[in-house]
Design a protein around this motif. Structure first.
Motif, PDB file in Angstrom:
ATOM      1  N   GLU A  23       0.817  -1.215   0.000  1.00 31.75           N
ATOM      2  CA  GLU A  23       0.000   0.000   0.000  1.00 31.75           C
ATOM      3  C   GLU A  23       0.853   1.269   0.000  1.00 31.75           C
ATOM      4  OE1 GLU A  23      -3.450   0.501  -0.170  1.00 31.75           O
ATOM      5  OE2 GLU A  23      -3.403  -1.608  -0.765  1.00 31.75           O
ATOM      6  N   ALA A  24       1.979   1.240   0.694  1.00 29.74           N
ATOM      7  CA  ALA A  24       2.829   2.429   0.773  1.00 29.74           C
ATOM      8  C   ALA A  24       3.342   2.844  -0.600  1.00 29.74           C
ATOM      9  CB  ALA A  24       4.001   2.187   1.718  1.00 29.74           C
ATOM     10  N   SER A  25       3.497   1.895  -1.510  1.00 22.82           N
ATOM     11  CA  SER A  25       4.016   2.221  -2.839  1.00 22.82           C
ATOM     12  C   SER A  25       3.018   3.010  -3.682  1.00 22.82           C
ATOM     13  CB  SER A  25       4.435   0.943  -3.576  1.00 22.82           C
ATOM     14  OG  SER A  25       3.312   0.141  -3.859  1.00 22.82           O
ATOM     15  N   LYS A  26       1.769   3.084  -3.243  1.00 24.07           N
ATOM     16  CA  LYS A  26       0.782   3.869  -3.973  1.00 24.07           C
ATOM     17  C   LYS A  26       0.977   5.366  -3.769  1.00 24.07           C
ATOM     18  CE  LYS A  26      -2.756   0.281  -3.934  1.00 24.07           C
ATOM     19  NZ  LYS A  26      -4.085  -0.101  -3.448  1.00 24.07           N
ATOM     20  N   THR A  27       1.590   5.742  -2.641  1.00 23.49           N
ATOM     21  CA  THR A  27       1.772   7.164  -2.353  1.00 23.49           C
ATOM     22  C   THR A  27       3.235   7.587  -2.318  1.00 23.49           C
ATOM     23  OG1 THR A  27       1.687   6.726   0.024  1.00 23.49           O
ATOM     24  CG2 THR A  27      -0.383   7.345  -1.067  1.00 23.49           C
ATOM     25  N   PHE A  28       4.148   6.645  -2.157  1.00 19.56           N
ATOM     26  CA  PHE A  28       5.576   6.967  -2.108  1.00 19.56           C
ATOM     27  C   PHE A  28       6.236   6.342  -3.322  1.00 19.56           C
ATOM     28  CE2 PHE A  28       9.997   6.422  -1.005  1.00 19.56           C
ATOM     29  CZ  PHE A  28      10.306   7.593  -0.340  1.00 19.56           C
ATOM     30  N   HIS A  29       6.764   7.183  -4.187  1.00 23.56           N
ATOM     31  CA  HIS A  29       7.406   6.695  -5.408  1.00 23.56           C
ATOM     32  C   HIS A  29       8.893   7.022  -5.328  1.00 23.56           C
ATOM     33  CE1 HIS A  29       3.350   6.213  -6.866  1.00 23.56           C
ATOM     34  NE2 HIS A  29       3.107   7.463  -6.542  1.00 23.56           N
ATOM     35  N   GLY A  30       9.701   6.072  -5.686  1.00 23.92           N
ATOM     36  CA  GLY A  30      11.135   6.297  -5.652  1.00 23.92           C
ATOM     37  C   GLY A  30      11.799   5.496  -4.552  1.00 23.92           C
ATOM     38  N   MET A  31      13.003   5.943  -4.192  1.00 28.51           N
ATOM     39  CA  MET A  31      13.760   5.259  -3.150  1.00 28.51           C
ATOM     40  C   MET A  31      14.625   6.264  -2.408  1.00 28.51           C
ATOM     41  SD  MET A  31      16.666   3.233  -5.372  1.00 28.51           S
ATOM     42  CE  MET A  31      15.520   2.479  -6.488  1.00 28.51           C
ATOM     43  N   ILE A  32      15.045   5.864  -1.228  1.00 24.06           N
ATOM     44  CA  ILE A  32      15.935   6.684  -0.413  1.00 24.06           C
ATOM     45  C   ILE A  32      17.267   5.961  -0.342  1.00 24.06           C
ATOM     46  CG2 ILE A  32      16.348   7.654   1.874  1.00 24.06           C
ATOM     47  CD1 ILE A  32      13.258   7.576   2.260  1.00 24.06           C
ATOM     48  N   ASN A  33      18.328   6.612  -0.798  1.00 30.95           N
ATOM     49  CA  ASN A  33      19.668   6.038  -0.745  1.00 30.95           C
ATOM     50  C   ASN A  33      20.301   6.361   0.598  1.00 30.95           C
ATOM     51  OD1 ASN A  33      19.974   5.046  -3.543  1.00 30.95           O
ATOM     52  ND2 ASN A  33      19.719   7.207  -4.040  1.00 30.95           N
ATOM     53  N   LEU A  34      20.914   5.363   1.213  1.00 23.56           N
ATOM     54  CA  LEU A  34      21.559   5.556   2.511  1.00 23.56           C
ATOM     55  C   LEU A  34      23.029   5.171   2.438  1.00 23.56           C
ATOM     56  CD1 LEU A  34      18.858   3.908   4.814  1.00 23.56           C
ATOM     57  CD2 LEU A  34      19.221   6.351   4.438  1.00 23.56           C
ATOM     58  N   ASN A  35      23.875   5.973   3.078  1.00 17.15           N
ATOM     59  CA  ASN A  35      25.267   5.556   3.231  1.00 17.15           C
ATOM     60  C   ASN A  35      25.331   4.574   4.404  1.00 17.15           C
ATOM     61  OD1 ASN A  35      25.230   7.100   5.591  1.00 17.15           O
ATOM     62  ND2 ASN A  35      26.378   8.796   4.702  1.00 17.15           N
ATOM     63  N   SER A  36      26.527   4.139   4.767  1.00 13.91           N
ATOM     64  CA  SER A  36      26.623   3.114   5.819  1.00 13.91           C
ATOM     65  C   SER A  36      26.101   3.616   7.159  1.00 13.91           C
ATOM     66  CB  SER A  36      28.054   2.597   5.945  1.00 13.91           C
ATOM     67  OG  SER A  36      28.932   3.660   6.255  1.00 13.91           O
ATOM     68  N   ALA A  37      26.396   4.870   7.522  1.00 11.77           N
ATOM     69  CA  ALA A  37      25.874   5.407   8.786  1.00 11.77           C
ATOM     70  C   ALA A  37      24.357   5.548   8.717  1.00 11.77           C
ATOM     71  CB  ALA A  37      26.520   6.747   9.107  1.00 11.77           C
ATOM     72  N   GLY A  38      23.841   5.994   7.575  1.00  6.69           N
ATOM     73  CA  GLY A  38      22.397   6.102   7.393  1.00  6.69           C
ATOM     74  C   GLY A  38      21.713   4.760   7.536  1.00  6.69           C
ATOM     75  N   LYS A  39      22.349   3.732   7.000  1.00 12.35           N
ATOM     76  CA  LYS A  39      21.810   2.378   7.133  1.00 12.35           C
ATOM     77  C   LYS A  39      21.770   1.962   8.603  1.00 12.35           C
ATOM     78  CE  LYS A  39      22.774  -2.392   5.824  1.00 12.35           C
ATOM     79  NZ  LYS A  39      23.713  -3.296   5.128  1.00 12.35           N
ATOM     80  N   ASP A  40      22.818   2.298   9.359  1.00 13.39           N
ATOM     81  CA  ASP A  40      22.851   1.954  10.777  1.00 13.39           C
ATOM     82  C   ASP A  40      21.807   2.741  11.572  1.00 13.39           C
ATOM     83  OD1 ASP A  40      24.886   0.013  10.580  1.00 13.39           O
ATOM     84  OD2 ASP A  40      26.417   1.590  10.593  1.00 13.39           O
ATOM     85  N   ILE A  41      21.571   3.990  11.199  1.00 15.43           N
ATOM     86  CA  ILE A  41      20.525   4.775  11.853  1.00 15.43           C
ATOM     87  C   ILE A  41      19.163   4.170  11.547  1.00 15.43           C
ATOM     88  CG2 ILE A  41      19.362   7.027  11.897  1.00 15.43           C
ATOM     89  CD1 ILE A  41      22.227   8.250  11.429  1.00 15.43           C
ATOM     90  N   TRP A  42      18.914   3.836  10.286  1.00 14.05           N
ATOM     91  CA  TRP A  42      17.652   3.189   9.896  1.00 14.05           C
ATOM     92  C   TRP A  42      17.453   1.915  10.718  1.00 14.05           C
ATOM     93  CZ3 TRP A  42      13.572   4.216   6.634  1.00 14.05           C
ATOM     94  CH2 TRP A  42      12.699   3.152   6.400  1.00 14.05           C
ATOM     95  N   GLN A  43      18.501   1.108  10.825  1.00 16.72           N
ATOM     96  CA  GLN A  43      18.396  -0.148  11.570  1.00 16.72           C
ATOM     97  C   GLN A  43      18.106   0.115  13.036  1.00 16.72           C
ATOM     98  OE1 GLN A  43      18.411  -3.291  10.067  1.00 16.72           O
ATOM     99  NE2 GLN A  43      17.505  -3.698  12.067  1.00 16.72           N
ATOM    100  N   GLY A  44      18.690   1.168  13.584  1.00 14.20           N
ATOM    101  CA  GLY A  44      18.407   1.527  14.977  1.00 14.20           C
ATOM    102  C   GLY A  44      16.938   1.869  15.184  1.00 14.20           C
ATOM    103  N   VAL A  45      16.369   2.630  14.259  1.00 15.79           N
ATOM    104  CA  VAL A  45      14.941   2.935  14.338  1.00 15.79           C
ATOM    105  C   VAL A  45      14.137   1.650  14.229  1.00 15.79           C
ATOM    106  CG1 VAL A  45      13.009   4.144  13.234  1.00 15.79           C
ATOM    107  CG2 VAL A  45      15.235   5.276  13.432  1.00 15.79           C
ATOM    108  N   ALA A  46      14.510   0.800  13.280  1.00 17.89           N
ATOM    109  CA  ALA A  46      13.811  -0.474  13.093  1.00 17.89           C
ATOM    110  C   ALA A  46      13.910  -1.353  14.341  1.00 17.89           C
ATOM    111  CB  ALA A  46      14.366  -1.210  11.874  1.00 17.89           C
ATOM    112  N   ASP A  47      15.013  -1.231  15.072  1.00 16.02           N
ATOM    113  CA  ASP A  47      15.212  -2.013  16.304  1.00 16.02           C
ATOM    114  C   ASP A  47      14.492  -1.405  17.502  1.00 16.02           C
ATOM    115  OD1 ASP A  47      16.815  -3.782  14.896  1.00 16.02           O
ATOM    116  OD2 ASP A  47      18.711  -2.932  15.630  1.00 16.02           O
TER     117      ASP A  47
END
Length: 88
Positions: A23-47
């Motif tokens: 469902e989220a793909s109906k309103t959000f088009h594209g992607m967000i590129n993350l560097n290694s620190a960004g990936k770790d921040i994303w994972q922290g939020v996910a955790d």
């Protein structure tokens, strides 16, 4: 704070990207590129970590002081809110 349903982190061609699925793909088009620190921040939020906990984790992974880690974490989390991929 938590990642909104329908947003996932994937590795594409060796790069970390966030994409919308279902469902989220109906309103959000594209992607967000993350560097290694960004990936770790994303994972922290996910955790389920808060910003301070994520920043502390970054100091354990990277050669960065706590204040810089807090600033970087806050900046990316704010961008994530603005993009509509996190809530709470």
């Amino acid at each position: 704070m938590k990642i909104k349903e329908g947003f996932v982190l994937r590795e594409i061609a060796g790069k970390a990207v966030v994409i919308a699925v279902g469902e989220a793909s109906k309103t959000f088009h594209g992607m967000i590129n993350l560097n290694s620190a960004g990936k770790d921040i994303w994972q922290g939020v996910a955790d389920g970590l808060n910003e301070d906990e994520i920043a502390k984790r970054l100091t354990e992974i990277y050669e960065v002081d706590l204040e810089t880690a807090k600033e970087d974490t806050h900046r990316l989390v704010q961008k994530m809110y603005e993009a509509g991929v996190v809530e709470g």
